[in-house]
Design a protein around this motif. Sequence first.
Motif, PDB file in Angstrom:
ATOM      1  N   LEU A  16      48.843  31.192  41.545  1.00  0.00           N
ATOM      2  CA  LEU A  16      48.699  32.298  40.579  1.00  0.00           C
ATOM      3  C   LEU A  16      47.900  33.428  41.221  1.00  0.00           C
ATOM      4  CD1 LEU A  16      49.071  33.330  37.626  1.00  0.00           C
ATOM      5  CD2 LEU A  16      46.826  32.328  37.129  1.00  0.00           C
ATOM      6  N   THR A  23      43.912  37.360  34.715  1.00  0.00           N
ATOM      7  CA  THR A  23      43.730  35.953  35.130  1.00  0.00           C
ATOM      8  C   THR A  23      42.294  35.515  34.864  1.00  0.00           C
ATOM      9  OG1 THR A  23      43.408  36.661  37.430  1.00  0.00           O
ATOM     10  CG2 THR A  23      45.608  35.926  36.807  1.00  0.00           C
ATOM     11  N   ARG A  25      39.527  33.056  32.664  1.00  0.00           N
ATOM     12  CA  ARG A  25      39.452  31.593  32.580  1.00  0.00           C
ATOM     13  C   ARG A  25      40.518  30.994  31.652  1.00  0.00           C
ATOM     14  NH1 ARG A  25      35.710  26.890  32.716  1.00  0.00           N
ATOM     15  NH2 ARG A  25      37.348  25.367  32.982  1.00  0.00           N
ATOM     16  N   ARG A  28      43.947  31.191  33.402  1.00  0.00           N
ATOM     17  CA  ARG A  28      43.999  30.313  34.584  1.00  0.00           C
ATOM     18  C   ARG A  28      44.116  28.847  34.163  1.00  0.00           C
ATOM     19  NH1 ARG A  28      39.422  33.309  36.441  1.00  0.00           N
ATOM     20  NH2 ARG A  28      38.109  31.447  36.412  1.00  0.00           N
ATOM     21  N   VAL A  39      44.843  28.671  41.559  1.00  0.00           N
ATOM     22  CA  VAL A  39      44.729  29.853  40.698  1.00  0.00           C
ATOM     23  C   VAL A  39      43.565  30.679  41.240  1.00  0.00           C
ATOM     24  CG1 VAL A  39      45.707  28.732  38.653  1.00  0.00           C
ATOM     25  CG2 VAL A  39      43.241  28.675  39.001  1.00  0.00           C
ATOM     26  N   SER A  41      40.702  33.794  40.649  1.00  0.00           N
ATOM     27  CA  SER A  41      39.970  34.525  39.601  1.00  0.00           C
ATOM     28  C   SER A  41      40.256  36.016  39.696  1.00  0.00           C
ATOM     29  CB  SER A  41      38.468  34.310  39.776  1.00  0.00           C
ATOM     30  OG  SER A  41      37.985  35.119  40.837  1.00  0.00           O
ATOM     31  N   THR A  69      40.657  26.387  42.340  1.00  0.00           N
ATOM     32  CA  THR A  69      40.402  27.751  41.890  1.00  0.00           C
ATOM     33  C   THR A  69      39.725  28.496  43.030  1.00  0.00           C
ATOM     34  OG1 THR A  69      40.096  27.119  39.574  1.00  0.00           O
ATOM     35  CG2 THR A  69      39.118  29.202  40.244  1.00  0.00           C
TER      36      THR A  69
END
Length: 328
Positions: A16, A23, A25, A28, A39, A41, A69
């Motif tokens: 992502l 995007t 929290r 995501r 993903v 941030s 993440t």
Amino acid sequence: MTVLNAGKPLSPPVFLAPMAGITDRPFRDLVARFGAGLVVSEMVASQEMVQAKAAMRERAELGMNVENTAVQIAGREAHWMAEAARWLEGSGAVMIDINMGCPAKRVTNGYSGSALLKTPDHALRLIEAVVEAVAVPVTLKTRLGWDDDLRNAPQLAARAEAAGVKMVTIHGRTRCQFYKGRADWAAIAEVVEAVSVPVIANGDITGSDTARQALTASGAAGVMIGRGAQGQPWLLAQIAHNLFGALAPDIPEGSRLLDMVSEHYEAMLDFYGPELGVRVARKHLGWYMDHAGTADAAARRAVLTAKDPAEVLRLLGRALTPEDQVAA
Ligand SMILES: Cc1cc2nc3c(=O)[nH]c(=O)nc-3n(C[C@H](O)[C@H](O)[C@H](O)COP(=O)(O)O)c2cc1C
């Protein structure tokens, strides 16, 4: 080529993209729940964050220790970039991504984002400072170059790799193209040839067909998807299934879609607080309605102008499941 994070594969290689204001929290989490290898941030400005803008820190902090993440940082001074990376790592970040792709004038006028493509020696100093500051993997996201006369992503990527960057994502446009025209996936192949770390292809990938075309044209190890996931958070999992044999996502429709969107809505209200949450959520609700194609213009407008969350949810029910409403 397998994309690794600290020795563990980032699998499936369908990621992502970071999108400021999108995007966050809640989004995501939703995309990750359906299935995504990584993903990223929203970008955090390194100096502002280190200088303790509490809201910014909190926003970045939430979820950054979640597996797969990456937290993205932007900036123009090695000192602040290194400090930000160090602080993020200390707070649990498992991967740091450096933004050298953002074309926004407010970012490039500050000589960060894609402006760094014009000053590659300086860009390198920032990359080196971040890599030296942390033990977690550092990755780079950039564009093909500044403009057609300066398409220097292959050189920058090779130097970034030598400095210790573990993965490079390329949006197949130059800075001066902003979002116009079409992403040039074939041009990403030059970056793939220039480095031995994994390269991820990004730009205009909206489904399994375009993902396949981007991979074939670029030879990249994976794809990163931004706008295509708006209104369909299962898209990455669907592509991962079609291209990489991952488990097929259970794509919700009708009342189950309404349940999923309602849950996402509640998560946004929790995350931002009710006042800001109602406003931030509108773009997502608009995309969900566009994608479902069940709401007429009046129903859509009603959802997007209502102020009371309970009323929004009631109107959303009508917009996303009009047949159920008639039957009931
Ligand atoms: C609203 C919006 C916000 C974005 N914010 C960021 C960002 O914070 N950092 C970044 O590296 N790229 C950012 N991007 C670029 C995306 O990550 C991605 O490179 C671009 O949208 C092309 O991919 P797509 O066609 O799949 O959307 C943003 C794009 C959009 C549309």
